[in-house]
Design an enzyme around this catalytic site. Structure first.
Site, PDB file in Angstrom:
ATOM      1  N   CYS A   8      28.671  24.973 -60.427  1.00 44.43           N
ATOM      2  CA  CYS A   8      27.411  24.249 -60.259  1.00 44.43           C
ATOM      3  C   CYS A   8      27.502  22.779 -60.696  1.00 44.43           C
ATOM      4  O   CYS A   8      28.136  21.982 -60.015  1.00 44.43           O
ATOM      5  CB  CYS A   8      26.306  24.984 -61.011  1.00 44.43           C
ATOM      6  SG  CYS A   8      24.670  24.622 -60.380  1.00 44.43           S
ATOM      7  N   ARG A  63      14.735  24.093 -55.019  1.00 41.45           N
ATOM      8  CA  ARG A  63      15.936  24.739 -55.547  1.00 41.45           C
ATOM      9  C   ARG A  63      16.297  25.947 -54.690  1.00 41.45           C
ATOM     10  O   ARG A  63      15.417  26.638 -54.185  1.00 41.45           O
ATOM     11  CB  ARG A  63      15.727  25.177 -56.996  1.00 41.45           C
ATOM     12  CG  ARG A  63      15.638  24.041 -57.978  1.00 41.45           C
ATOM     13  CD  ARG A  63      15.611  24.547 -59.410  1.00 41.45           C
ATOM     14  NE  ARG A  63      16.945  24.786 -59.939  1.00 41.45           N
ATOM     15  CZ  ARG A  63      17.652  23.875 -60.584  1.00 41.45           C
ATOM     16  NH1 ARG A  63      17.171  22.670 -60.780  1.00 41.45           N
ATOM     17  NH2 ARG A  63      18.847  24.164 -61.050  1.00 41.45           N
ATOM     18  N   HIS A  88      26.599  31.463 -60.240  1.00 44.68           N
ATOM     19  CA  HIS A  88      26.477  31.901 -61.630  1.00 44.68           C
ATOM     20  C   HIS A  88      26.482  33.423 -61.614  1.00 44.68           C
ATOM     21  O   HIS A  88      26.948  34.031 -60.675  1.00 44.68           O
ATOM     22  CB  HIS A  88      25.165  31.395 -62.236  1.00 44.68           C
ATOM     23  CG  HIS A  88      24.970  29.919 -62.181  1.00 44.68           C
ATOM     24  ND1 HIS A  88      25.587  29.062 -63.043  1.00 44.68           N
ATOM     25  CD2 HIS A  88      24.224  29.141 -61.365  1.00 44.68           C
ATOM     26  CE1 HIS A  88      25.217  27.812 -62.777  1.00 44.68           C
ATOM     27  NE2 HIS A  88      24.398  27.827 -61.750  1.00 44.68           N
TER      28      HIS A  88
HETATM   29 ZN   LIG Z   1      23.346  26.271 -60.795  1.00 45.04          ZN
END
Ligand SMILES: [Zn+2]
Lengths: 441, 237
Positions: free
Chosen positions: B92, B126, B189
């Site tokens: 990320c 997001r 993640h």
């Molecule tokens: Zn992330």
């Protein structure tokens, strides 16, 4: 007019929802009133002589709100509050319209609301609060919030809406730096410096406890000690010490001991927050009285409640929703001989991303086992524990089957559970508990 | 045998459980009788001379700006390690900073070091959910993505894999992550490694091979992982 209309609408919708056999639809009346009667909340709450108090933050909202409500009531105030779980805008509207008279009159002196962080600014804008209590900002439901800074911004925005005062956690730098500096009274609560290690801030959750510490590069050890943060003013209310169910608080220059009904170090910290708020609201009541009233407050459901089952099992249910609350729960409730169960769901209200479980340090469980993991993500919870060398006795994804196993396990069992699993476990455990033995409402 | 793991920016880039990647490598190394050592390398710290494997995580968008200057300062050393074949897992935020550049949603330009030939633009929404990625080298990878950045690969940049579920680099071209030599960048993640031990072991094997050690790690019997992956396969976004 708005008061009357909104209240009638809310009551009518709630009645309709009940007629259709649904359980107390908590959001529906709020949704309809929000649509049909804009401005209802401000109009109806505007009549409260002592205004609206809002409690928000990642952890401890429910217990702290309960503490504040019960202490205020013990001092004769009529307190309006929202039902547990109804801590978003619509839930607040529903709660208010249900508790108002048909005319829209609110027979209360003050409102104390527990508010979800995401909705705190919205509710604060809809019904300006007199006081806002900001508990903490920690990693929680990042699938919903995105990041911790966002949570802190939301809480800060709610604090800025306070008309009279703000009570803020002096140990949470994200929040204490966001508290207003002028125009309103600012009260800080905190824990004594030597206790801070029991209350890790969000940013301290990550380096610790992977067993890697002994191999830490020397450069890092020194780096870790550097903390350039400015020294904040001493908090007005401070948790000085705790041991078992005893806590010692400092309020101003007085030190007071208490034996609390609620347990767990995090609840002693919540107690400091509640004390700071009620002391600000009731400056004429002796602090000793407030502390005694605080000590009488019993745990909220799912927050350390104990159920005694017919076979003699004592089951304690603890909500865990993020690394901070899980660590606090492990530190507070795992004792020699306790059977440990972990229940993990990943529905929206739990947080769909379980990454946070890897920020929990399970080393307090080292050398023992977790008897069972349960819930939708029972398998992944077991996998998580494997990497901290904690054996798992049994994986039982089905919560009902898990309750049967727990009921057949004599002695003390502590269950750490995410939100939706906690709701179901509470329902099942309450139903089978020996009558009158559930230690909290 | 001692294996030197570097965890980059543990204080800044740590928000989404990426600590679990470190824990997974540590434990899987120990279970094979190796002696892993973790070096936490933050802002102002130098990477150790002996570096066998590098890990980076994701963090707050605000932290990105904080560490940028330091990433640039470490740029030469990181490039050197990539050329030397040191395995890296950059998740990320650190993936983005090891790209060429990052443009925030507000239009601010953050220069990266270009280990990966990728560019990232901050989006207004997001991308959040359970993701699955098909890779040639490591099979299917399961994880959880949570990022506002939309990343585009340069013409010759190899992706880590193909999106099976979720958005990956940008939600449009079906690619996920990037791979340059033994350096891997990804949005996954979860954390990534415990859910995908094949990848964890591949990183360890690459590190060992570079040290001239037999690269074949003994398999670990993992019925739990099988169950976990079967569940992950059926999860929705
Ligand atoms: Zn992330």
């Amino acid at each position: 007019m708005r008061r009357l209309l909104g209240t009638l609408t809310g009551k009518a919708v709630a009645a309709a929802v009940r007629l259709r056999g649904r359980s107390a639809g908590q959001a529906m009346p709020g949704r309809v009133v929000e649509r049909l009667v804009p401005g209802y909340l401000a109009a109806v709450l505007g009549q409260l002589p002592r205004g609206v108090v809002m409690v928000t933050g990642t952890n401890g909202k429910t217990t702290t709100t309960k503490m504040v409500v019960e202490v205020l009531r013990a001092n004769g105030l009529r307190v309006l509050t929202n039902a547990t779980g109804s801590n978003m805008t619509r839930g607040i509207i529903s709660s208010v319209s249900q508790q108002a008279h048909l005319t829209g009159r609110l027979p209360f002196d003050i409102a104390v609301f527990e508010l979800d962080e995401a909705y705190a600014p919205q509710v604060a804008a809809a019904a300006p609060p007199t006081w806002v209590l900001a508990l903490n900002a920690s990693r929680d439901q990042l699938d919903r919030f995105g990041e911790v800074d966002t949570v802190a911004r939301l809480i800060t925005s709610a604090m800025r809406a306070a008309g009279t005062g703000v009570v803020v956690n002096g140990d949470d730098p994200r929040l204490s730096s966001g508290a207003p500096t002028t125009g309103v009274q600012v009260e800080r609560f905190g824990v004594a410096p030597e206790l801070l290690r029991y209350f890790p801030r969000d940013d301290e959750l990550v380096r610790t406890g992977t067993g890697a510490a002994t191999h830490m590069a020397p450069a890092t050890v020194t780096g870790e000690l550097e903390e350039a943060a400015p020294v904040p003013p001493a908090p007005g209310v401070e948790l000085l010490a705790f041991d078992g169910d005893r806590a010692r608080y400092r309020v101003g220059d007085q030190e007071l001991d208490a034996r609390l009904q609620v347990t767990g170090q995090h609840n002693f910290q919540n107690g400091a927050a509640a004390l700071a708020l009620v002391h600000a609201l009731l400056p004429d009541v002796p602090v000793r009285t407030l502390v005694d009233q605080l000590a009488d407050v019993r745990p909220a459901f799912g927050r350390g409640q104990v159920y005694t089952l017919p076979g003699g099992a004592h089951v304690q249910l603890n909500l865990v929703k993020n690394p901070a609350s899980f660590r606090q729960g492990l530190a507070s409730y795992v004792r020699e001989g306790t059977t440990v169960v972990v229940a993990v769901n990943d529905l929206v209200a739990d947080g769909r991303d379980l990454s946070w479980l890897w920020d929990v340090d399970f080393s307090p469980l080292a050398g023992r086992e977790v008897a069972m993991t349960t819930g939708i993500r029972a398998v992944d919870m077991a996998l998580r524990l494997r990497y901290d060398d904690v054996p798992v006795g049994r994986i039982e994804p089905d919560l009902e089957a898990a309750v049967a196993v727990i009921a057949g396990t004599p002695g003390e069992t502590v269950v750490f559970s995410t939100y939706t699993a906690m709701l179901r476990l509470h329902t099942m455990l309450s139903a089978s508990a020996v009558k009158g033995t559930v230690t909290a409402r | 045998m001692t294996l030197h793991l570097v965890h980059l920016y543990p204080d800044e880039m740590n928000t989404y459980g990426d600590r679990g990647n470190r824990l997974t490598l540590l434990q899987r190394a120990r279970w094979r009788g190796l002696d892993p050592v973790v070096h936490f390398v933050g802002i102002g710290d130098d990477l150790p001379d002996e570096t066998d494997l590098v890990l980076g995580g994701g963090g707050q968008d605000s932290a990105q700006a904080d560490i940028q200057a330091d990433v640039l300062r470490k740029g030469d050393r990181l490039h050197q390690l990539v050329r030397d074949g040191v395995p890296m897992l950059m998740v990320c935020g650190t993936y983005q900073l090891l790209g060429r550049r990052f443009r925030t949603h507000e239009g601010e330009e953050i220069a990266g070091i270009g280990v990966f030939d990728v560019e990232t633009i901050g989006g207004d929404r997001r991308l959040i959910g359970n993701a699955a990625v098909q890779t040639e080298a490591f099979g299917t990878l399961y994880g959880f993505e949570n990022h506002s950045g939309r990343t585009r690969l340069g013409a010759d940049q190899q992706p880590l894999g193909k999106v099976l579920r979720g958005n990956g680099n940008n939600g449009e071209d079906g690619t996920e992550g990037a791979r340059t030599g033994n350096a891997i960048g990804t949005y996954l993640h979860g954390p990534l490694l415990p859910a995908n031990p094949v990848l964890a072991d591949a990183l360890l094997s690459l590190a060992l091979a570079r040290r001239g050690e037999p690269a074949q790690l003994e398999p670990i019997d993992e019925p739990l992982v099988e169950r976990s992956r079967a569940e992950a396969a059926s999860r929705v976004y």
